[in-house]
Write an enzyme that holds these catalytic residues in place. Structure first.
Site, PDB file in Angstrom:
ATOM      1  N   CYS A 237      27.959  31.862  11.717  1.00  0.00           N
ATOM      2  CA  CYS A 237      28.381  31.353  13.020  1.00  0.00           C
ATOM      3  C   CYS A 237      27.687  32.224  14.062  1.00  0.00           C
ATOM      4  O   CYS A 237      27.232  33.318  13.750  1.00  0.00           O
ATOM      5  CB  CYS A 237      29.886  31.476  13.210  1.00  0.00           C
TER       6      CYS A 237
ATOM      7  N   ARG B 219      22.504  29.340  13.721  1.00  0.00           N
ATOM      8  CA  ARG B 219      23.448  29.987  12.802  1.00  0.00           C
ATOM      9  C   ARG B 219      24.580  29.049  12.358  1.00  0.00           C
ATOM     10  O   ARG B 219      25.335  29.372  11.451  1.00  0.00           O
ATOM     11  CB  ARG B 219      24.068  31.217  13.473  1.00  0.00           C
TER      12      ARG B 219
ATOM     13  N   TRP C 101      29.776  27.296  11.827  1.00  0.00           N
ATOM     14  CA  TRP C 101      29.420  26.677  10.539  1.00  0.00           C
ATOM     15  C   TRP C 101      30.668  26.830   9.698  1.00  0.00           C
ATOM     16  O   TRP C 101      31.019  27.936   9.291  1.00  0.00           O
ATOM     17  CB  TRP C 101      28.232  27.391   9.916  1.00  0.00           C
TER      18      TRP C 101
ATOM     19  N   ASN D 215      32.952  35.487  13.008  1.00  0.00           N
ATOM     20  CA  ASN D 215      31.915  35.032  12.080  1.00  0.00           C
ATOM     21  C   ASN D 215      32.184  35.735  10.760  1.00  0.00           C
ATOM     22  O   ASN D 215      32.196  36.959  10.721  1.00  0.00           O
ATOM     23  CB  ASN D 215      30.541  35.417  12.648  1.00  0.00           C
ATOM     24  N   GLY D 216      32.435  34.964   9.688  1.00  0.00           N
ATOM     25  CA  GLY D 216      32.708  35.598   8.391  1.00  0.00           C
ATOM     26  C   GLY D 216      33.883  34.936   7.715  1.00  0.00           C
ATOM     27  O   GLY D 216      34.294  33.823   8.085  1.00  0.00           O
TER      28      GLY D 216
ATOM     29  N   GLU E  29       8.996  25.106  -3.377  1.00  0.00           N
ATOM     30  CA  GLU E  29       9.184  25.260  -1.929  1.00  0.00           C
ATOM     31  C   GLU E  29       8.933  23.926  -1.210  1.00  0.00           C
ATOM     32  O   GLU E  29       9.657  23.571  -0.278  1.00  0.00           O
ATOM     33  CB  GLU E  29       8.260  26.383  -1.414  1.00  0.00           C
TER      34      GLU E  29
ATOM     35  N   LYS F 295      11.698  22.037   1.060  1.00  0.00           N
ATOM     36  CA  LYS F 295      11.470  21.678   2.468  1.00  0.00           C
ATOM     37  C   LYS F 295      11.797  20.218   2.698  1.00  0.00           C
ATOM     38  O   LYS F 295      12.446  19.850   3.669  1.00  0.00           O
ATOM     39  CB  LYS F 295       9.996  21.888   2.829  1.00  0.00           C
TER      40      LYS F 295
ATOM     41  N   GLU G  42      15.720  19.517   2.369  1.00  0.00           N
ATOM     42  CA  GLU G  42      16.627  20.087   3.374  1.00  0.00           C
ATOM     43  C   GLU G  42      16.478  19.463   4.751  1.00  0.00           C
ATOM     44  O   GLU G  42      17.444  19.404   5.501  1.00  0.00           O
ATOM     45  CB  GLU G  42      16.552  21.616   3.430  1.00  0.00           C
TER      46      GLU G  42
ATOM     47  N   HIS H 208       8.195  16.941 -20.477  1.00  0.00           N
ATOM     48  CA  HIS H 208       9.423  17.277 -21.202  1.00  0.00           C
ATOM     49  C   HIS H 208      10.654  16.665 -20.542  1.00  0.00           C
ATOM     50  O   HIS H 208      11.768  17.115 -20.783  1.00  0.00           O
ATOM     51  CB  HIS H 208       9.565  18.800 -21.301  1.00  0.00           C
TER      52      HIS H 208
ATOM     53  N   LYS I 264      21.143  28.836   9.435  1.00  0.00           N
ATOM     54  CA  LYS I 264      19.949  29.664   9.240  1.00  0.00           C
ATOM     55  C   LYS I 264      20.240  30.886   8.391  1.00  0.00           C
ATOM     56  O   LYS I 264      19.486  31.208   7.482  1.00  0.00           O
ATOM     57  CB  LYS I 264      19.398  30.076  10.612  1.00  0.00           C
TER      58      LYS I 264
HETATM   59  O1  M6R Z   1      17.356  34.823   5.443  1.00  0.00           O
HETATM   60  P1  M6R Z   1      17.051  34.655   3.999  1.00  0.00           P
HETATM   61  O2  M6R Z   1      15.592  34.652   3.710  1.00  0.00           O
HETATM   62  O3  M6R Z   1      17.780  35.632   3.124  1.00  0.00           O
HETATM   63  O4  M6R Z   1      17.608  33.212   3.639  1.00  0.00           O
HETATM   64  C1  M6R Z   1      17.561  32.703   2.357  1.00  0.00           C
HETATM   65  C2  M6R Z   1      17.837  31.216   2.344  1.00  0.00           C
HETATM   66  O5  M6R Z   1      19.106  30.944   2.872  1.00  0.00           O
HETATM   67  C3  M6R Z   1      16.791  30.422   3.132  1.00  0.00           C
HETATM   68  O6  M6R Z   1      15.509  30.673   2.670  1.00  0.00           O
HETATM   69  C4  M6R Z   1      17.084  28.912   3.035  1.00  0.00           C
HETATM   70  O7  M6R Z   1      16.893  28.464   1.731  1.00  0.00           O
HETATM   71  C5  M6R Z   1      16.223  28.119   4.018  1.00  0.00           C
HETATM   72  N1  M6R Z   1      16.982  27.051   4.580  1.00  0.00           N
HETATM   73  C6  M6R Z   1      15.026  27.510   3.399  1.00  0.00           C
HETATM   74  O8  M6R Z   1      14.274  26.785   4.286  1.00  0.00           O
END
Ligand code: M6R
Length: 615
Positions: A2, A27, A75, A101-102, A488, A492, A495, A511, A610
């Site tokens: 958050c 966040r 969040w 936040n937490g 990756e 991308k 998400e 497989h 994020k």
């Molecule tokens: O801040 P961090 O690199 O530790 O975050 C890790 C993941 O939460 C972050 O890479 C997440 O998977 C992203 N949304 C990917 O685009």
């Protein structure tokens, strides 16, 4: 998870809070709220939705005067995103307000006890429990706000960054942290509090970052006091000079932060190796590595811990470090590592990778590794973040603020730094001959130019996106150094566009995943002209003969794959180990355009945040 922004000083608090919340929306963005105190009334406004929805509601419902206040962008963890569960929360008397936040893990027994004592709860949140616990402590023991917060926090299990206000102490904010970040900006006769420094960079460049288990009492026209929550001892906080500037956190003419960040990659990769890579002299120097070179070179094993995209960068590093420095590498999801009783030896080197430096699982995994005697090296982007402070040594990626929730420039800069480490270790261990070493250094120096060239695939990526924007599924295949790039690429796409996508090592296709292939299924194959090129060509033939649609990322001048694929995207030539830095670029662009064409919120995809500061 958050975002928090607070202000106390001589300015109007509202514009600072609302603008700050917009900057912190990365966040969390499922609901938002704020309180303002105008010397008479404590005004509350909160809503499900984004900060812009809050802004509209504020315009209709409350007056915005007041020089003290705070806001929150959420969040959800406890309780669905709705108006009631949004922060700030009030205590039963209506005199105390809090943003948090937490997660308060022991909120249930605390809540039961408070209910027994007559407290009533309106929301499903753990935060409302905390503010009533503070009130209860304050009333029972007749304590000042700061002391009551401290006593209450000592009863709490979990993670928090909080800001608390008491109408009976209208010139004071109390804030505290454990496991969730909190920065305090120090201006002239004014203070700012925020989850990161972006809400206040235009007002001050002096800030302190609270450490875990610290609280601060911020009073108007008085010096701030920082104390340890556990034993009440006073702390002399370190005042940092912020490096961030306003331009870095604005869109700079791009439609989305994600696109801006994709286009920043040539520059930020250069920033990552600036001063560290002296290619002509054959030197790689990073103080965190130099100071601990023996630990690295004597390591029996390197363990990499990370989450999400950072985990994918760790997988690339596994290939690069093993190839260059011949040290065995294992890459672990931090969330699994922390709970599976892992075998950690004193001569292991642990590398923790994190863009935000705040990911809760990665932080917990670091603590576990340290408890077991391992040396932990951090690769972080955010300067001063929790992970950068928790690790024994480290290197910053210097990618600048990454605001788009989908990680782009963080990934390529992480790979850059990990490649530098691999090369430095190869030199120290003598596992690479001098001419190869020198060649890699020179090639690495040319990567920003080549990334710039790879960005010219934008139009092709957009055309391909037009064709495939409505598919329900996609498969990404790569081998060797480019297998993690396939993962990756798939991450991308899913998400930001909500298309189901999977990444696989190309040879694993037969497989199982090959059963998915039909004329509807786009298969994105990463096929640079190095390494296992011929094998990948065979994999492409296998897809082709099952009528799959092939989108291939190839090296400029390729003819073989071109003849087989439905679409090709060309990237410049480089050594195999460096190809991930280039093959990644068109995949980022492809996902971006598909998401835009599908009308998705590219920078703030649904359900995501994020930095994941809860487990
Ligand atoms: O801040 P961090 O690199 O530790 O975050 C890790 C993941 O939460 C972050 O890479 C997440 O998977 C992203 N949304 C990917 O685009």
């Amino acid at each position: 998870m958050c975002g928090i922004v607070g202000y106390i000083g001589h300015r109007e608090a509202y514009p600072i809070i609302i603008k700050g919340l917009k900057r912190l929306e990365y966040r969390g963005y499922d609901s938002a709220g704020l309180v303002l105190y105008d010397g008479k009334d404590l005004k509350l406004c909160k809503t499900k939705g984004k900060v812009s929805d809050l802004e509209e509601k504020v315009a209709k419902e409350i007056s915005t005067e007041g020089h003290i206040g705070f806001g929150h962008t959420r969040w959800a963890t406890h309780g669905v995103p709705n108006d009631v569960n949004s922060h700030p929360h009030f205590s039963n008397s209506g005199k105390l307000a809090i943003v948090h936040n937490g997660i308060i893990e022991n909120y249930e027994p605390l809540k039961k006890e408070l209910i027994k004592r007559g407290y009533v709860f309106h929301s499903d949140t753990d935060t409302e429990v905390l503010i009533n616990l503070i009130e209860d402590v304050q009333k029972t023991d007749n304590l000042k706000l700061g002391k009551a917060v401290q006593v209450a926090l000592n009863q709490v299990v979990g993670a928090y960054a909080i800001v608390v206000f008491d109408v009976n102490k209208p010139d004071e904010l109390v804030c505290a942290r454990l496991g969730s970040p909190l920065a305090i900006g120090i201006g002239e006769d004014e203070y700012f509090v925020a989850s990161d420094a972006s809400p206040f960079i235009e007002f001050t460049s002096n800030a302190i970052y609270l450490e875990d288990e610290e609280m601060a009492i911020i009073r108007l026209n008085k010096p701030m006091k920082v104390r340890k929550i556990k034993d009440d001892s006073l702390v002399d906080p370190y005042v940092q000079e912020l490096q961030m500037n306003l331009e870095q956190i604005e869109k700079g003419g791009y439609e989305h932060f994600m696109l801006k960040e994709i286009y920043e990659q040539p520059n930020v990769i250069k920033d990552t190796y600036r001063g560290r890579l002296l290619a002509n002299k054959g030197i790689i120097q990073m103080s965190g590595v130099e100071d601990n070179l023996e630990k690295f070179t004597n390591a029996k094993r390197i363990l990499i811990i990370a989450c999400g995209t950072s985990w994918h960068a760790g997988l690339v590093a596994e290939y690069v470090i093993e190839e260059f420095a011949r040290i065995p590498v294992e890459v672990e999801y931090a969330s699994e590592f922390r709970y599976r009783n892992p075998i950690i030896n004193k001569d292991d080197v642990v590398i923790a990778i994190s863009q935000s430096g705040e990911t809760a699982d990665t932080l917990a995994a670091i603590k576990l590794a340290k408890e077991n005697g391992a040396f932990v090296f951090g690769v972080c982007n955010v300067v001063g973040s929790s992970i950068s402070r928790e690790t024994d040594a480290g290197a910053y990626t210097h990618a600048g603020p990454e605001i788009g929730v989908a990680s782009t420039k963080a990934f390529t800069t992480q790979i850059t730094i990990l490649t530098l480490i691999a090369l430095r270790l190869a030199k120290a261990k003598g596992t690479m001959n001098q001419s190869d070493y020198q060649r890699y250094l020179l090639e690495l120096e040319m990567i920003p130019e080549k990334v710039q060239e790879a960005l010219q695939t934008n139009d092709v990526a957009k055309q391909i996106a037009e064709i495939y924007k409505d598919v329900p599924n996609a498969l990404y295949l790569g081998r060797g150094f480019n297998f993690p790039v396939a993962l990756e690429g798939a991450l991308k796409l899913k998400e930001i566009s909500y298309i189901h996508a999977e990444g696989y090592p190309a040879a694993e296709m037969k497989h199982g995943p090959i059963a998915l292939i039909d004329e509807q299924m786009p298969v994105i194959v990463i096929a640079p002209n190095k390494g296992h090129y011929d094998k990948v060509v065979s994999n492409i033939q296998e897809i082709k003969s099952r009528s799959g649609k092939i989108i291939a990322v190839v090296t400029k001048g390729d003819t073989q794959v071109k003849a087989l694929a439905d679409h090709v995207i060309e990237i410049p030539e480089t050594s195999e180990a460096l190809t991930p830095l280039l093959t990644t670029i068109p995949l980022q662009l492809l996902s971006y355009h598909i998401a835009v064409l599908r009308g998705c919120n590219v920078d703030q995809p649904r359900n995501l945040a994020k930095s994941v500061t809860v487990e």
